[in-house]
Scaffold this motif. Structure first.
Motif, mmCIF file in Angstrom:
data_model
loop_
_atom_site.group_PDB
_atom_site.id
_atom_site.type_symbol
_atom_site.label_atom_id
_atom_site.label_comp_id
_atom_site.label_asym_id
_atom_site.label_seq_id
_atom_site.Cartn_x
_atom_site.Cartn_y
_atom_site.Cartn_z
ATOM 1 N N LEU A 15 33.851 7.813 30.356
ATOM 2 C CA LEU A 15 33.152 6.662 29.782
ATOM 3 C C LEU A 15 34.126 5.374 30.201
ATOM 4 O O LEU A 15 35.255 5.504 29.971
ATOM 5 N N PHE A 17 35.320 1.958 28.884
ATOM 6 C CA PHE A 17 35.472 1.467 27.872
ATOM 7 C C PHE A 17 35.155 0.148 27.368
ATOM 8 O O PHE A 17 34.136 -0.131 26.372
ATOM 9 N N THR A 20 31.181 -0.527 27.380
ATOM 10 C CA THR A 20 30.581 0.546 27.378
ATOM 11 C C THR A 20 30.604 1.506 26.049
ATOM 12 O O THR A 20 29.951 1.644 25.215
ATOM 13 N N VAL A 21 31.995 1.568 25.888
ATOM 14 C CA VAL A 21 32.499 2.238 24.371
ATOM 15 C C VAL A 21 32.474 0.960 23.377
ATOM 16 O O VAL A 21 32.084 0.856 22.270
ATOM 17 N N SER A 22 33.037 -0.066 23.759
ATOM 18 C CA SER A 22 33.044 -1.176 23.013
ATOM 19 C C SER A 22 31.732 -2.026 23.366
ATOM 20 O O SER A 22 31.167 -2.126 24.337
ATOM 21 N N LEU A 80 32.948 -1.115 18.219
ATOM 22 C CA LEU A 80 32.529 -0.033 19.178
ATOM 23 C C LEU A 80 31.036 0.235 19.050
ATOM 24 O O LEU A 80 30.416 -0.009 17.866
ATOM 25 N N ASP A 81 30.454 0.562 20.246
ATOM 26 C CA ASP A 81 29.157 1.356 20.014
ATOM 27 C C ASP A 81 29.211 2.408 19.059
ATOM 28 O O ASP A 81 29.991 3.395 19.014
ATOM 29 N N PHE A 84 29.543 6.226 19.634
ATOM 30 C CA PHE A 84 30.448 6.778 20.436
ATOM 31 C C PHE A 84 31.129 8.085 19.805
ATOM 32 O O PHE A 84 31.323 8.989 20.514
ATOM 33 N N VAL A 100 38.001 8.683 28.713
ATOM 34 C CA VAL A 100 37.770 7.311 28.772
ATOM 35 C C VAL A 100 38.507 6.858 29.978
ATOM 36 O O VAL A 100 39.676 7.033 29.970
ATOM 37 N N CYS A 113 40.388 4.056 19.762
ATOM 38 C CA CYS A 113 39.841 5.442 19.706
ATOM 39 C C CYS A 113 40.287 6.075 18.534
ATOM 40 O O CYS A 113 39.819 6.880 17.673
ATOM 41 N N LEU A 208 25.036 4.247 23.525
ATOM 42 C CA LEU A 208 25.645 5.504 23.737
ATOM 43 C C LEU A 208 24.840 6.675 23.130
ATOM 44 O O LEU A 208 24.926 7.881 23.395
#
Ligand SMILES: [Mg+2]
Ligand SMILES: [Zn+2]
Length: 218
Positions: A15, A17, A20-22, A80-81, A84, A100, A113, A208
């Motif tokens: 992933l 970050f 995408t994660v954020s 964040l998404d 996640f 990540v 995280c 996600l």
């Protein structure tokens, strides 16, 4: 649109970050709030392919003017998404490896995280706060690109060499090289546009949760 015969127990999922994660690119948020002028040109050169990520973030980091605590506060304000933690937990539960890969300033990834109670392998750049220099523990001098801070291809190649099915989930220019070698690509925003132009097959996603549902629906 889900990939055929996907076996999570033999998969390694990577992933990106930022973005995408954020939910926003935290590097750009930091530059917008705490950066001196000039970072936009560097970003444009990076997206345009004229500048490697290592030179881009080194140049941009030099324009960031705030203390470590100030920068961390700004970075942690970006949500964040919400999908996640479940994505990581459910993939892990099904036997997948999850990591990540972040080629940004890096210092806020571990903190985010931890706040989300997600424990994953992190491939991130580091800041030496005594000298304020960026460090690149995951640069790969043997990679053909040699322009990246974090070489996102290296861990994907290593997983593939172990026989794992590789999955890349990303949104931007720093994910292109990874997407070009992963078995399965989930892309949104600029990465989706690039995959379309470059002829790299991908599955589009918005959150996600979509990725989780596509990979683990069966
Ligand atoms: Mg990104
Ligand atoms: Zn590389």
């Amino acid at each position: 649109m889900s990939p055929p015969r996907f076996d999570p127990s033999n998969a390694s999922v990577f992933l990106d970050f930022d973005g995408t994660v954020s939910t926003l690119d935290i590097g750009l948020v930091l530059l917008e709030r705490h950066g001196h002028p000039g970072w936009e040109e560097l970003d444009a050169a990076f997206v345009g392919g004229e500048l490697g990520s290592r030179d881009t973030i080194t140049g941009q980091w030099a324009l960031v003017d705030a203390s470590e605590p100030e920068l961390l506060v700004t970075a942690m304000e970006v949500p964040l998404d919400p999908g996640f933690p479940a994505l990581v937990a459910d993939l892990r539960g099904a036997g997948a490896e999850v990591a990540v890969l972040s080629d940004g300033f890096g210092f806020y990834v571990e903190e985010h995280c931890r706040a989300a109670a997600v424990d994953v392998d992190l491939y991130v750049n580091r800041v030496d706060w005594t000298t304020r220099e960026l460090r690149f523990p995951f640069g790969d001098p043997t990679c053909a690109c040699q322009l990246c801070g974090v070489c996102k291809q290296a861990p994907i190649r290593a997983a593939a060499a172990r026989g794992r099915t590789t999955v890349m989930v990303g949104d931007g220019a720093s994910d292109r090289r990874a997407a070009s070698i992963a078995d399965i690509v989930f892309a949104k925003a600029g990465l989706a546009a690039w995959c379309g132009e470059a002829g790299v097959p991908y599955t589009s996603y918005v959150t996600l949760r979509d990725v989780r549902d596509a990979l683990l629906r069966s």
